[in-house]
Design a protein around this motif. Structure first.
Motif, PDB file in Angstrom:
ATOM      1  N   UNK A  85     -36.120 -64.280  12.519  1.00  0.00           N
ATOM      2  CA  UNK A  85     -35.198 -65.280  12.487  1.00  0.00           C
ATOM      3  C   UNK A  85     -34.144 -64.567  11.695  1.00  0.00           C
ATOM      4  N   UNK A  86     -34.188 -63.819  10.424  1.00  0.00           N
ATOM      5  CA  UNK A  86     -33.395 -63.142   9.673  1.00  0.00           C
ATOM      6  C   UNK A  86     -32.207 -62.454  10.426  1.00  0.00           C
ATOM      7  N   UNK A  87     -32.993 -61.524  11.384  1.00  0.00           N
ATOM      8  CA  UNK A  87     -32.184 -60.689  12.033  1.00  0.00           C
ATOM      9  C   UNK A  87     -31.284 -61.382  13.132  1.00  0.00           C
ATOM     10  N   UNK A  88     -31.893 -62.617  13.592  1.00  0.00           N
ATOM     11  CA  UNK A  88     -30.997 -63.307  14.583  1.00  0.00           C
ATOM     12  C   UNK A  88     -29.619 -63.856  14.122  1.00  0.00           C
ATOM     13  N   UNK A  89     -30.020 -64.465  12.659  1.00  0.00           N
ATOM     14  CA  UNK A  89     -29.297 -65.106  11.763  1.00  0.00           C
ATOM     15  C   UNK A  89     -27.872 -64.115  11.462  1.00  0.00           C
ATOM     16  N   UNK A  90     -28.253 -62.888  10.991  1.00  0.00           N
ATOM     17  CA  UNK A  90     -27.677 -61.889  10.727  1.00  0.00           C
ATOM     18  C   UNK A  90     -26.662 -61.479  11.749  1.00  0.00           C
ATOM     19  N   UNK A  91     -27.323 -61.475  12.897  1.00  0.00           N
ATOM     20  CA  UNK A  91     -26.149 -61.126  14.216  1.00  0.00           C
ATOM     21  C   UNK A  91     -25.179 -62.137  14.413  1.00  0.00           C
ATOM     22  N   UNK A  92     -25.587 -63.430  13.854  1.00  0.00           N
ATOM     23  CA  UNK A  92     -24.647 -64.555  14.068  1.00  0.00           C
ATOM     24  C   UNK A  92     -23.462 -64.396  13.155  1.00  0.00           C
ATOM     25  N   UNK A  93     -24.101 -64.245  11.927  1.00  0.00           N
ATOM     26  CA  UNK A  93     -23.046 -64.144  10.815  1.00  0.00           C
ATOM     27  C   UNK A  93     -22.159 -62.836  10.895  1.00  0.00           C
ATOM     28  N   UNK A  94     -22.811 -61.904  11.443  1.00  0.00           N
ATOM     29  CA  UNK A  94     -21.834 -60.669  11.641  1.00  0.00           C
ATOM     30  C   UNK A  94     -20.677 -61.054  12.876  1.00  0.00           C
ATOM     31  N   UNK A  95     -21.073 -61.803  13.695  1.00  0.00           N
ATOM     32  CA  UNK A  95     -20.265 -62.289  14.916  1.00  0.00           C
ATOM     33  C   UNK A  95     -18.893 -63.071  14.354  1.00  0.00           C
ATOM     34  N   UNK A  96     -19.272 -63.793  13.013  1.00  0.00           N
ATOM     35  CA  UNK A  96     -18.306 -64.610  12.402  1.00  0.00           C
ATOM     36  C   UNK A  96     -17.521 -63.755  11.484  1.00  0.00           C
ATOM     37  N   UNK A  97     -18.332 -63.020  10.644  1.00  0.00           N
ATOM     38  CA  UNK A  97     -17.572 -62.419   9.476  1.00  0.00           C
ATOM     39  C   UNK A  97     -17.059 -61.059   9.666  1.00  0.00           C
ATOM     40  N   UNK A  98     -17.903 -60.260  10.544  1.00  0.00           N
ATOM     41  CA  UNK A  98     -17.475 -58.785  10.676  1.00  0.00           C
ATOM     42  C   UNK A  98     -17.676 -58.538  12.142  1.00  0.00           C
ATOM     43  N   UNK A  99     -16.907 -58.988  12.930  1.00  0.00           N
ATOM     44  CA  UNK A  99     -17.145 -58.679  14.496  1.00  0.00           C
ATOM     45  C   UNK A  99     -17.367 -57.205  14.903  1.00  0.00           C
ATOM     46  N   UNK A 100     -16.837 -56.391  14.215  1.00  0.00           N
ATOM     47  CA  UNK A 100     -16.845 -54.949  14.518  1.00  0.00           C
ATOM     48  C   UNK A 100     -18.007 -54.307  14.085  1.00  0.00           C
ATOM     49  N   UNK A 101     -18.841 -55.133  13.238  1.00  0.00           N
ATOM     50  CA  UNK A 101     -20.295 -54.639  12.898  1.00  0.00           C
ATOM     51  C   UNK A 101     -21.445 -55.194  13.667  1.00  0.00           C
ATOM     52  N   UNK A 145     -22.911 -65.045  20.606  1.00  0.00           N
ATOM     53  CA  UNK A 145     -21.748 -64.985  21.462  1.00  0.00           C
ATOM     54  C   UNK A 145     -20.884 -66.531  21.416  1.00  0.00           C
ATOM     55  N   UNK A 146     -21.671 -67.541  20.864  1.00  0.00           N
ATOM     56  CA  UNK A 146     -20.950 -68.775  20.852  1.00  0.00           C
ATOM     57  C   UNK A 146     -19.838 -68.523  19.975  1.00  0.00           C
ATOM     58  N   UNK A 147     -19.919 -67.564  18.881  1.00  0.00           N
ATOM     59  CA  UNK A 147     -18.611 -67.547  17.687  1.00  0.00           C
ATOM     60  C   UNK A 147     -17.593 -67.240  18.489  1.00  0.00           C
ATOM     61  N   UNK A 148     -17.503 -65.894  19.134  1.00  0.00           N
ATOM     62  CA  UNK A 148     -16.135 -65.448  19.411  1.00  0.00           C
ATOM     63  C   UNK A 148     -15.577 -66.120  20.877  1.00  0.00           C
ATOM     64  N   UNK A 149     -16.803 -66.879  21.720  1.00  0.00           N
ATOM     65  CA  UNK A 149     -16.356 -67.613  22.997  1.00  0.00           C
ATOM     66  C   UNK A 149     -15.771 -68.900  22.633  1.00  0.00           C
ATOM     67  N   UNK A 150     -16.246 -69.387  21.655  1.00  0.00           N
ATOM     68  CA  UNK A 150     -15.613 -70.740  21.200  1.00  0.00           C
ATOM     69  C   UNK A 150     -15.539 -71.932  22.335  1.00  0.00           C
TER      70      UNK A 150
END
Length: 267
Positions: A85-101, A145-150
């Motif tokens: 769960x922490x890993x999945x949330x981490x990926x979501x947060x990265x897509x929001x705050x640090x897309x390049x990472x 992917x929901x974050x950048x696709x909007x």
């Protein structure tokens, strides 16, 4: 360009019309499902309307719930589920705050998931836990992917949902060859009819493109079959029992997950 503001009237109108149809049918199971949609659609739409923060919040919440359901199906322990769960949330947060990472965060999450059975020294079930954890990260992490696709992701979800509903009823009415042994109730007739309805929905929402078309027509059914495979392996009918009319959240978003993955690859 498609926006949440342009989608909102369509979603509201569809919700009202479907409510009238459900009331006319007088079928309790349909009424229960519609009530769940009547609560969920405004909440999800509001989250997307808020922009990336809202989308990240709804994606992260969905990720945690999906991990809990998936962990139950795969018989993962509390530590495995918490790390996943922490890993999945981490990926979501990265897509929001640090897309390049994002890729870096995915790699860190995979290492963390793999470390759990290794540190525990689980020789008996370690390989199963490792495989289940990595599959879960790959499958559920795509929610980021929901974050950048909007708004495009929201339109995709609507189209995939319409395709699922039409496929269910058309398959029962038309019959014909079965789609896969993984899901004996599904028919090719229903899948093709549902795909056509999903593509038509994209056109109505002004979201029609060839990547979106492939995502709905191919990714949607593939996602449904993937979850059917996981549930059959676990000997379970549904991923959960808390969502009225749908079982669990995974039962509702299974088609969306692979559709999102297909759309990411094609875009």
């Amino acid at each position: 360009m498609i926006t949440v503001a342009s989608l909102a009237p369509c979603l509201g109108g569809a919700l009202v019309l479907s409510g009238v149809a459900v009331a006319a049918s007088r079928r309790r199971e349909l009424l229960v499902r519609w009530c769940a949609w009547a609560v969920g659609v405004p909440l999800v739409t509001a989250a997307f309307w808020w922009g990336r923060p809202g989308t990240a919040a709804i994606a992260g919440l969905a990720g945690v719930i999906a991990v809990l359901e998936y962990g139950g199906l795969m018989r993962l322990g509390r530590v495995d589920r918490a790390v996943l769960a922490a890993a999945v949330v981490g990926v979501v947060l990265a897509a929001w705050l640090a897309p390049g990472e994002v890729l870096r965060v995915v790699a860190i999450g995979a290492l963390a998931v793999a470390a759990v059975p290794l540190v525990a020294g689980d020789a008996e079930h370690g390989l199963r836990r490792l495989g289940a954890g990595l599959l879960g990260l790959t499958w559920l992490g795509v929610l980021a992917a929901l974050v950048p696709l909007g708004a495009s992701a929201l339109a995709l979800f609507v189209a995939v949902s319409v395709a699922d509903i039409v496929a269910y009823f058309a398959g029962r009415r038309l019959g014909g060859p079965k789609l896969s042994p993984l899901s004996p109730a599904k028919r090719w007739s229903g899948t093709l009819t549902g795909a056509a309805a999903g593509v038509g929905t994209l056109a109505v929402l002004s979201a029609l493109s060839w990547p979106m078309t492939v995502a709905v027509a191919v990714g949607g059914p593939a996602g449904d079959l993937l979850e059917s495979m996981v549930k059959r392996g676990a000997g379970a009918k549904d991923a959960g029992s808390w969502l009225p009319g749908s079982g669990g959240l995974l039962d509702r978003i299974d088609s969306l997950l692979i559709a999102l993955a297909v759309l990411l690859v094609l875009r």
